[in-house]
Design a protein around this motif. Structure first.
Motif, PDB file in Angstrom:
ATOM      1  N   ALA A  71       0.871  -1.212   0.096  1.00 55.88           N
ATOM      2  CA  ALA A  71      -0.038  -0.134  -0.102  1.00 55.88           C
ATOM      3  C   ALA A  71       1.007   1.278   0.015  1.00 55.88           C
ATOM      4  O   ALA A  71       0.593   2.323  -0.796  1.00 55.88           O
ATOM      5  CB  ALA A  71      -0.796  -0.046   1.069  1.00 55.88           C
ATOM      6  N   GLY A  72       2.109   1.286   0.853  1.00 62.11           N
ATOM      7  CA  GLY A  72       2.933   2.203   0.842  1.00 62.11           C
ATOM      8  C   GLY A  72       3.584   2.760  -0.530  1.00 62.11           C
ATOM      9  O   GLY A  72       3.539   3.649  -0.858  1.00 62.11           O
ATOM     10  N   LEU A  73       3.974   1.755  -1.286  1.00 62.41           N
ATOM     11  CA  LEU A  73       4.553   1.610  -2.598  1.00 62.41           C
ATOM     12  C   LEU A  73       3.510   2.389  -3.664  1.00 62.41           C
ATOM     13  O   LEU A  73       3.777   3.399  -4.183  1.00 62.41           O
ATOM     14  CB  LEU A  73       5.211   0.202  -3.024  1.00 62.41           C
ATOM     15  N   VAL A  74       2.223   1.611  -3.434  1.00 59.03           N
ATOM     16  CA  VAL A  74       1.185   2.274  -4.437  1.00 59.03           C
ATOM     17  C   VAL A  74       0.799   3.885  -4.138  1.00 59.03           C
ATOM     18  O   VAL A  74       0.755   4.618  -5.178  1.00 59.03           O
ATOM     19  CB  VAL A  74      -0.049   1.517  -4.224  1.00 59.03           C
ATOM     20  N   GLY A  75       0.960   4.081  -2.724  1.00 60.82           N
ATOM     21  CA  GLY A  75       0.626   5.415  -2.596  1.00 60.82           C
ATOM     22  C   GLY A  75       1.701   6.492  -3.041  1.00 60.82           C
ATOM     23  O   GLY A  75       1.565   7.601  -3.566  1.00 60.82           O
TER      24      GLY A  75
END
Length: 319
Positions: free
Chosen positions: A162-166
């Motif tokens: 989720a952090g990478l996508v964000g």
């Protein structure tokens, strides 16, 4: 792996199941994905290309839905696997398109099997210089597997992805490809996939960078049409490698796409498909001559010429 929009077919070759998709009709275009990816990376361009060509997009061994055995993960081994897949499908010749690590496989395929290669298209390709992302180099370290075992535990993995996508949604060229990195990270939850990827990377990269290069064989491309496509904002393999390609293979068409990262076929799929189509439309398939190939090999790598120094890179204007 992202769910495929196309029917996935399977063939068992040398005891290992290989997944691939096949779409369209006409001259054959073989699409080879990069490290940690699978055939779904090409989905944005398969529809466009399959209107004119028979598109074959496999999951390389150790990736996607293909088996992940303890096997030969060298670029030569992958080139052999692609020859055998095409043979089983009744395909004699193809235009070979390779992205990132798949570009290295495409180059090796063209070198090992010139009689089966009509054209070569390299996309943000490995094998054109030593520089590579530190993340890729980290895969070769002894601590990669145990660390990734922890980072891919369910809770940690979900937060990390989720952090990478964000971050990928930030308006910065430095974070452009992190959504793709997130999908690769997700695939590392499978221990067999982690082992396979590590074997792949160790075959082509060490702590100093890429160790497999086309520099000593680039002169052979003068008998085969070659195009090189790069994203101007590539953070995985720097865009200056496209200029290396222009120096190594002066007859190659080298095009840099603005506002695109390491996956120009996903950032600008219509433009990418148009570049590939125009390249195929305006070039004749290579005709293999053993005598000419022998002559080139005996002559060896030529000394730099004025033509080499004047090699140019085409930068596609923004739409």
């Amino acid at each position: 792996m992202v769910e495929s929009r196309y029917e996935v077919q399977y063939l068992t070759i040398h005891g290992h199941r290989r997944a691939f998709v096949k779409a369209g009709s006409g001259p054959v275009v073989l699409l080879l994905h990069g490290l940690g990816c699978d055939h779904t990376t090409w989905e944005p361009v398969i529809d466009s290309l399959s209107r004119r060509y028979t598109v074959i997009a496999p999951d390389l061994l150790g990736h996607g839905l293909s088996d992940k055995p303890r096997a030969d993960y060298s670029v030569g081994g992958y080139a052999n696997g692609m020859r055998d897949l095409l043979t089983c499908l009744g395909i004699d010749r193809a235009t070979v398109v390779g992205h990132s690590f798949g570009g290295g496989v495409a180059m090796q395929f063209a070198y090992q099997f010139p009689e089966r290669t009509e054209r070569l298209v390299l996309v943000g390709s490995g094998g054109l210089g030593p520089e590579v992302s530190p993340i890729i180099r980290a895969i070769t370290t002894p601590g990669f597997h145990p660390v990734m075992s922890l980072l891919t535990l369910p809770g940690v993995r979900h937060v990390g992805k989720a952090g990478l996508v964000g971050l990928s949604r930030l308006p910065s060229r430095h974070t452009r490809d992190l959504d793709e990195v997130a999908e690769i990270y997700e695939s590392f939850k499978d221990p067999a996939a982690r082992h396979a990827i590590r074997h792949v990377v160790r075959a082509v990269v060490d702590w100093r960078g890429q160790i497999v290069t086309m520099a000593d064989r680039a002169y052979l491309t003068q008998v085969m049409p070659m195009a090189v496509i790069w994203g101007e904002d590539d953070q995985v393999i720097p865009v200056k490698h496209a200029e290396h390609a222009a120096e190594l293979a002066p007859d190659a068409r080298v095009e840099v796409i603005p506002n695109a990262g390491h996956f120009p076929h996903k950032d600008h799929p219509q433009r990418f498909a148009k570049v590939v189509h125009e390249f195929i439309r305006t070039t004749q398939p290579a005709t293999y001559s053993r005598a000419r190939f022998r002559s080139l090999l005996r002559a060896g790598r030529p000394i730099e010429t004025a033509r080499d120094r004047d090699a140019s890179v085409t930068r596609i204007a923004p739409a």
